[in-house]
Design a protein around this motif. Structure first.
Motif, PDB file in Angstrom:
ATOM      1  N   ALA A 618       0.835  -1.206   0.000  1.00 40.77           N
ATOM      2  CA  ALA A 618       0.000   0.000   0.000  1.00 40.77           C
ATOM      3  C   ALA A 618       0.867   1.253   0.000  1.00 40.77           C
ATOM      4  O   ALA A 618       0.569   2.230  -0.703  1.00 40.77           O
ATOM      5  CB  ALA A 618      -0.923  -0.010   1.219  1.00 40.77           C
ATOM      6  N   ALA A 619       1.963   1.215   0.770  1.00 40.27           N
ATOM      7  CA  ALA A 619       2.865   2.368   0.812  1.00 40.27           C
ATOM      8  C   ALA A 619       3.532   2.579  -0.543  1.00 40.27           C
ATOM      9  O   ALA A 619       3.680   3.716  -1.012  1.00 40.27           O
ATOM     10  CB  ALA A 619       3.919   2.158   1.902  1.00 40.27           C
ATOM     11  N   LYS A 620       3.935   1.477  -1.188  1.00 36.32           N
ATOM     12  CA  LYS A 620       4.548   1.590  -2.524  1.00 36.32           C
ATOM     13  C   LYS A 620       3.575   2.195  -3.521  1.00 36.32           C
ATOM     14  O   LYS A 620       3.934   3.047  -4.328  1.00 36.32           O
ATOM     15  CB  LYS A 620       4.999   0.204  -3.019  1.00 36.32           C
ATOM     16  CG  LYS A 620       6.264  -0.313  -2.379  1.00 36.32           C
ATOM     17  CD  LYS A 620       6.693  -1.644  -2.973  1.00 36.32           C
ATOM     18  CE  LYS A 620       7.172  -1.495  -4.385  1.00 36.32           C
ATOM     19  NZ  LYS A 620       7.799  -2.714  -4.915  1.00 36.32           N
ATOM     20  N   ALA A 621       2.333   1.737  -3.467  1.00 39.78           N
ATOM     21  CA  ALA A 621       1.320   2.245  -4.406  1.00 39.78           C
ATOM     22  C   ALA A 621       1.067   3.732  -4.172  1.00 39.78           C
ATOM     23  O   ALA A 621       0.916   4.506  -5.127  1.00 39.78           O
ATOM     24  CB  ALA A 621       0.030   1.444  -4.249  1.00 39.78           C
ATOM     25  N   ALA A 622       1.051   4.129  -2.896  1.00 36.12           N
ATOM     26  CA  ALA A 622       0.814   5.542  -2.588  1.00 36.12           C
ATOM     27  C   ALA A 622       1.943   6.412  -3.111  1.00 36.12           C
ATOM     28  O   ALA A 622       1.712   7.455  -3.737  1.00 36.12           O
ATOM     29  CB  ALA A 622       0.655   5.723  -1.076  1.00 36.12           C
ATOM     30  N   VAL A 623       3.154   6.000  -2.868  1.00 31.13           N
ATOM     31  CA  VAL A 623       4.321   6.775  -3.319  1.00 31.13           C
ATOM     32  C   VAL A 623       4.334   6.856  -4.843  1.00 31.13           C
ATOM     33  O   VAL A 623       4.596   7.912  -5.431  1.00 31.13           O
ATOM     34  CB  VAL A 623       5.623   6.156  -2.774  1.00 31.13           C
ATOM     35  CG1 VAL A 623       6.837   6.795  -3.429  1.00 31.13           C
ATOM     36  CG2 VAL A 623       5.686   6.318  -1.257  1.00 31.13           C
ATOM     37  N   ALA A 625       1.874   6.824  -6.797  1.00 30.09           N
ATOM     38  CA  ALA A 625       0.791   7.706  -7.259  1.00 30.09           C
ATOM     39  C   ALA A 625       0.985   9.148  -6.803  1.00 30.09           C
ATOM     40  O   ALA A 625       0.133   9.993  -7.056  1.00 30.09           O
ATOM     41  CB  ALA A 625      -0.545   7.177  -6.755  1.00 30.09           C
ATOM     42  N   GLN A 627       1.014  10.152  -3.731  1.00 32.94           N
ATOM     43  CA  GLN A 627       0.161  10.422  -2.579  1.00 32.94           C
ATOM     44  C   GLN A 627       0.953  10.236  -1.283  1.00 32.94           C
ATOM     45  O   GLN A 627       1.957   9.526  -1.264  1.00 32.94           O
ATOM     46  CB  GLN A 627      -1.057   9.484  -2.589  1.00 32.94           C
ATOM     47  CG  GLN A 627      -1.952   9.676  -3.814  1.00 32.94           C
ATOM     48  CD  GLN A 627      -3.005   8.593  -3.913  1.00 32.94           C
ATOM     49  OE1 GLN A 627      -2.976   7.608  -3.194  1.00 32.94           O
ATOM     50  NE2 GLN A 627      -3.941   8.785  -4.840  1.00 32.94           N
ATOM     51  N   PRO A 628       0.499  10.840  -0.186  1.00 32.44           N
ATOM     52  CA  PRO A 628       1.226  10.696   1.074  1.00 32.44           C
ATOM     53  C   PRO A 628       1.148   9.264   1.605  1.00 32.44           C
ATOM     54  O   PRO A 628       0.151   8.566   1.397  1.00 32.44           O
ATOM     55  CB  PRO A 628       0.512  11.673   2.015  1.00 32.44           C
ATOM     56  CG  PRO A 628      -0.846  11.880   1.411  1.00 32.44           C
ATOM     57  CD  PRO A 628      -0.667  11.741  -0.063  1.00 32.44           C
ATOM     58  N   SER A 629       2.202   8.841   2.284  1.00 31.47           N
ATOM     59  CA  SER A 629       2.238   7.510   2.892  1.00 31.47           C
ATOM     60  C   SER A 629       2.783   7.637   4.304  1.00 31.47           C
ATOM     61  O   SER A 629       3.717   8.401   4.554  1.00 31.47           O
ATOM     62  CB  SER A 629       3.129   6.568   2.068  1.00 31.47           C
ATOM     63  OG  SER A 629       3.339   5.351   2.755  1.00 31.47           O
ATOM     64  N   GLU A 630       2.184   6.887   5.242  1.00 32.74           N
ATOM     65  CA  GLU A 630       2.616   6.972   6.633  1.00 32.74           C
ATOM     66  C   GLU A 630       4.001   6.368   6.823  1.00 32.74           C
ATOM     67  O   GLU A 630       4.699   6.701   7.773  1.00 32.74           O
ATOM     68  CB  GLU A 630       1.612   6.248   7.537  1.00 32.74           C
ATOM     69  CG  GLU A 630       0.267   6.960   7.630  1.00 32.74           C
ATOM     70  CD  GLU A 630      -0.666   6.276   8.615  1.00 32.74           C
ATOM     71  OE1 GLU A 630      -0.206   5.342   9.311  1.00 32.74           O
ATOM     72  OE2 GLU A 630      -1.842   6.675   8.693  1.00 32.74           O
TER      73      GLU A 630
END
Length: 897
Positions: A618-623, A625, A627-630
């Motif tokens: 999920a973090a990889k997908a956010a980065v 795109a 988008q922010p990642s925790e």
């Protein structure tokens, strides 16, 4: 140099200079300034401002100009490809303007920028640079000369092949133009220029461009002429060049070898450690090179004592100070800078794991290089060294100076491989002599003794298998001594002891059983007290023990000793703590060893692994795109978590089915099998294969997708070194999946799989690694075994290369499966093998012994049918005559022909 078209605005220059100057001031919030400079990147001409300040800010402090140049270098690494051609030209002109700067730091910064630009854009896009190099190398301006050489040196470090590529409009290659000029500079009166010229030529020698090959005699004579140069930097470069030539073209040095050895022997004793270290590399290189070793024999009596002398710790050695200081701060946690990056163990299916020696090399120095030289010399000259080494070692072991005693033990460890045969009558006494040194007051003596004992681990283990023997008593004493050091108060001794214990575990395996409880109790106790750095090594010792004794570790009494502290660590660490990674690796080996006994820990471990992978994806997908990642995504967490699930699948077997069925593992696996990182794909396909063995039904809903992804990894364009482990595991997993599903499920995929596998086998010999060829041959056979009717009609197109590959596969169940596929297709299409009948026969006789009676009978009956049919048409004697006598005799015996 040409006109600079772009012009800076004064206000912009002032603002950037102000920030750079502020950054230099002590006590400044540097992070805040860096953040402001980072914001400046949004301006497309920011790098031009940096280039202007760097190259033309004559009135500015050197520190400000250098900061601008270093920031420019960092920006160009990321932004050169997106920089407009106009701005590129401006920056290039600025670098050429500054290449002859009177300031040495600025010239060096020019060099780093030039190397980045050439690495990103190529020398062919900057013909003015080559012209500037030629002009500077012939200049009487020492600054211009040194600036050009510094830039050239850095290009050769980062992108040496650029000097071999042709430049449009230039009649000669860069190397052809530069090498004669560089060789001329071997006699330059400017010391820095002379040293850099030698260094550049040494680097170019690795690629051996034509211009160097044509000037080889001149290069070597240039090195010889500088052997007595007053500059230690030049002499160091000479030693580097001679060592490199010994690796590359030893025959060129052979006529001068006696004089070179004499020179290197003298240089190994040079007062400058840099010269001594470079020359000391010569002895290992000599032993590795294709040189007659006899030429070195007359020097051994002088060389070995020099190496032994160099192996004594210097009074002010940093390592001594660090280790001694650790005695005073025992129990304190490790500082962050002491923790090295975590490196996973990797082993793809069909590939060997890399191995490493017990002693970690923190800082390569003359002491370690001399020990390595003695090590390789012992492998070449064997027990010939003992009359030279033994008296010195015996004398040093009696000395009061602990450094002398330590170096003697280091020497005994160094000669362990080469001189073991000559030492054999004395090894029991030597081990007995070393054992008390494990309690020496000096920590470095204790740690080197751990290492030296591990070097004789194979001998100690071999003699420790017989119950009640002296050998077993000694093995017991060695383990007891190492366990004492595992609990040493000094963390450096702890590290050496854990590494030595792991080495001994690999060698002794089930001979460890009488000491298992003591080993596990010691490791469990250490687990509670170790700092972060040594916990990693402790986990490795426990993993190695699990691998060595396997199911014997599953005794409930043993499990109750070591699992509670591991679970405590497991529960104390967050999902994003990198200290979790080595623990995940450790638990992988433990899950495999404990087998069904791991079940009580299985559910929480499985769920956490899946949670970690899901969170990282999920973090990889956010980065990706924007988008922010925790969290910052790190692929090592995905890999280690997948590997642990694989270990559980192997250990638990079908018991893992309920965990898999109740989870979203299928969806996660599909994501990981198409991850851009080959390391992630490697672990993902390994898990596909392991799950196929124990719960293939849970993979059936995604079989089409898995096969498609695995096949995509076997495209010839994908099979490159960086992808090799992923390709191997993709291929292996296809085979494991194939033999676990129903024929009607595999049938739609059989032809596409074979179409992708056959080109791998048809690739020119040597162009594919053996591992991928073997895996391909096995998987092709497994698919053919399940769906022979689909593939048999096409057999004649690939049976020859397939049989050639099957010859490479060692006897095991996978080879049995492959041959079952081969015989299944031959039953359907026996004519298909006739054009490659010799290859078929050679594949059959590659078996040492076929353990499967059914396969053995099948092959025998098949060959007898071939004999009948070929005899009927008068061809049998002809095809048998084409075989070598050895193949013909073994085939006749195996198949009762």
């Amino acid at each position: 140099m040409g006109a600079m078209v772009w012009q800076p605005q004064e206000v912009g220059v002032q603002q950037i200079c102000s920030l750079l100057a502020e950054y230099q001031k002590p006590g400044t919030n540097q992070g805040q300034i860096l953040s402001q400079l980072e914001q400046c990147k949004q301006f497309p001409d920011f790098n031009n401002y940096l280039a202007f300040i760097f190259a033309q800010g004559e009135a500015l402090p050197i520190e400000v100009r250098q900061s601008a140049g270093l920031l420019l270098k960092n920006n160009l690494k990321d932004q050169y490809a997106s920089t407009t051609e106009e701005f590129r030209q401006y920056i290039k002109l600025a670098m050429l303007h500054a290449i002859s700067s009177p300031s040495k730091p600025l010239r060096h910064t020019v060099g780093t920028n030039v190397a980045v630009i050439v690495g990103a854009g190529g020398l062919a896009t900057w013909p003015e640079l080559l012209a500037a190099f030629v002009q500077c190398l012939e200049s009487s301006d020492a600054n211009a000369l040194e600036g050009a050489l510094d830039a050239l040196f850095k290009i050769c470090e980062d992108a040496p092949l650029q000097l071999e590529r042709e430049i449009p409009g230039v009649s000669q290659r860069p190397s052809d133009m530069l090498i004669p000029r560089l060789l001329k500079l071997f006699q330059s009166p400017v010391q820095d220029a002379k040293c850099l010229a030698v260094g550049i030529m040494n680097q170019l020698a690795g690629g051996m461009p034509n211009a160097l090959a044509e000037n080889m005699d001149r290069y070597l004579s240039g090195l010889f002429s500088l052997a007595r140069d007053q500059s230690t930097a030049v002499r160091k470069a000479v030693c580097t060049g001679l060592v490199q030539m010994l690796h590359l073209q030893p025959e060129r040095l052979s006529p001068h070898m006696h004089d070179i050895i004499e020179y290197m022997l003298e240089s190994t004793q040079d007062g400058d450690e840099g010269v001594a270290l470079e020359s000391c590399e010569f002895w290992s290189a000599f032993c590795d090179a294709a040189v007659e070793p006899g030429v070195l024999r007359p020097f051994l009596g002088r060389l070995v004592p020099v190496l032994l002398k160099n192996m004594v710790y210097d009074e002010y050695d940093e390592e001594v100070q660090d280790v001694e200081a650790a005695e005073e701060v025992a129990g304190e946690d490790d500082r962050d800078q002491e923790i090295k990056p975590f490196h996973r163990k990797t082993a793809g299916h069909g590939e060997e794991e890399s191995d490493s020696d017990g002693e970690e090399i923190n800082r390569w120095n003359l002491r370690k290089c001399s020990a390595a030289g003695l090590d390789v010399l012992s492998t070449v000259f064997g027990e010939e060294l003992l009359p030279i080494v033994t008296p010195i070692v015996q004398q040093r072991l009696q000395e009061e100076d602990w450094r002398a005693r330590e170096s003697a033990i280091l020497a005994l460890g160094a000669i362990s491989e080469g001189c073991a045969t000559g030492l054999l009558p004395f090894l029991a006494d030597m081990v007995s002599m070393l054992l008390p040194k494990l309690a020496d007051p000096r920590p470095l003596v204790r740690s080197i003794t751990c290492w030296a004992l591990s070097r004789y681990g194979r001998w100690i283990a071999e003699h420790g298998h017989e119950p009640g023997s002296v050998g077993q008593q000694q093995l017991d004493a060695v383990i007891k001594g190492l366990l004492m050091c595992v609990l040493d108060r000094n963390k450096h001794v702890q590290e050496a002891a854990c590494s030595a214990l792991a080495t001994l575990e690999e060698e002794a395996q089930h001979a460890l059983m009488p000491r298992m409880q003591a080993i596990l109790e010691t490791l469990a106790k250490a687990c509670l007290t170790y700092g972060r750095k040594n916990l990693r090594i402790l986990y490795d010792a426990l993993s190695t023990l699990a691998d060595a004794v396997g199911p014997a570790l599953a005794e409930p009494a043993y499990v109750h000793i070591f699992m509670p502290p591991l679970i405590a660590k497991w529960q104390a660490l967050l999902d994003v703590d990198r200290e979790l990674l080595p623990l995940l690796e450790c638990l992988t080996s433990i899950a495999q060893a404990l087998g069904p006994k791991f079940e009580e820990f299985a559910a929480p471990v499985f769920e956490r692994c899946l949670r970690i992978v899901t969170m990282q994806l999920a973090a990889k997908a956010a980065v990706a795109a924007g988008q922010p990642s925790e969290i910052e995504p790190e692929r090592e967490f995905i890999i280690c978590a997948l590997d642990l699930i694989s270990g559980m699948a192997e250990g638990l077997g079908a018991s893992i089915e309920s965990l898999v069925g109740a989870s979203n593992l299928r969806e996660v696996l599909l994501q990981c099998c198409q991850d851009p990182s080959p390391d992630v794909r490697q672990s993902a396909f390994a898990l596909v294969g392991d799950l196929s063995k124990v719960c293939a039904t849970h993979l059936q809903p995604i079989m089409k997708e898995l096969v498609t992804l695995a096949v995509a990894n076997l495209d010839l364009t994908m099979i490159r070194q960086e992808n090799m482990s992923a390709c191997n595991n993709a291929c292996w997993s296809l085979g494991e999946l194939a033999i676990k599903v129903q024929p009607e499920q595999l049938q739609p995929f059989a032809a596409p799989i074979v179409e992708r596998l056959v080109p791998v086998l048809q690739a020119p010999m040597g162009s594919m690694p053996r591992s991928i060829v073997e895996n391909t041959a096995i998987t092709l056979g497994r698919v053919a075994w399940i769906c022979p009717e689909t593939i048999a009609p096409h057999l004649q197109h690939f049976v020859g290369v397939w049989c050639a590959a099957l010859r490479l596969v060692r006897d095991d169940v996978e080879k049995e499966h492959a041959f079952m596929g081969l015989t299944s297709m031959l039953r359907i299409n026996p004519q298909g093998a006739l054009p490659s009948f010799t290859s078929l026969c050679e594949a059959i006789v590659s078996w040492r012994m076929i353990r499967c009676e059914g396969l053995r009978n099948e092959i025998s009956q098949m060959m007898q049918l071939y004999k009948q049919s070929l005899t009927a048409i008068g061809q049998w004697n002809h095809v048998m005559a084409a075989l070598s006598p050895a193949v013909r005799d073994k085939l006749t015996q195996m198949c009762n022909l």
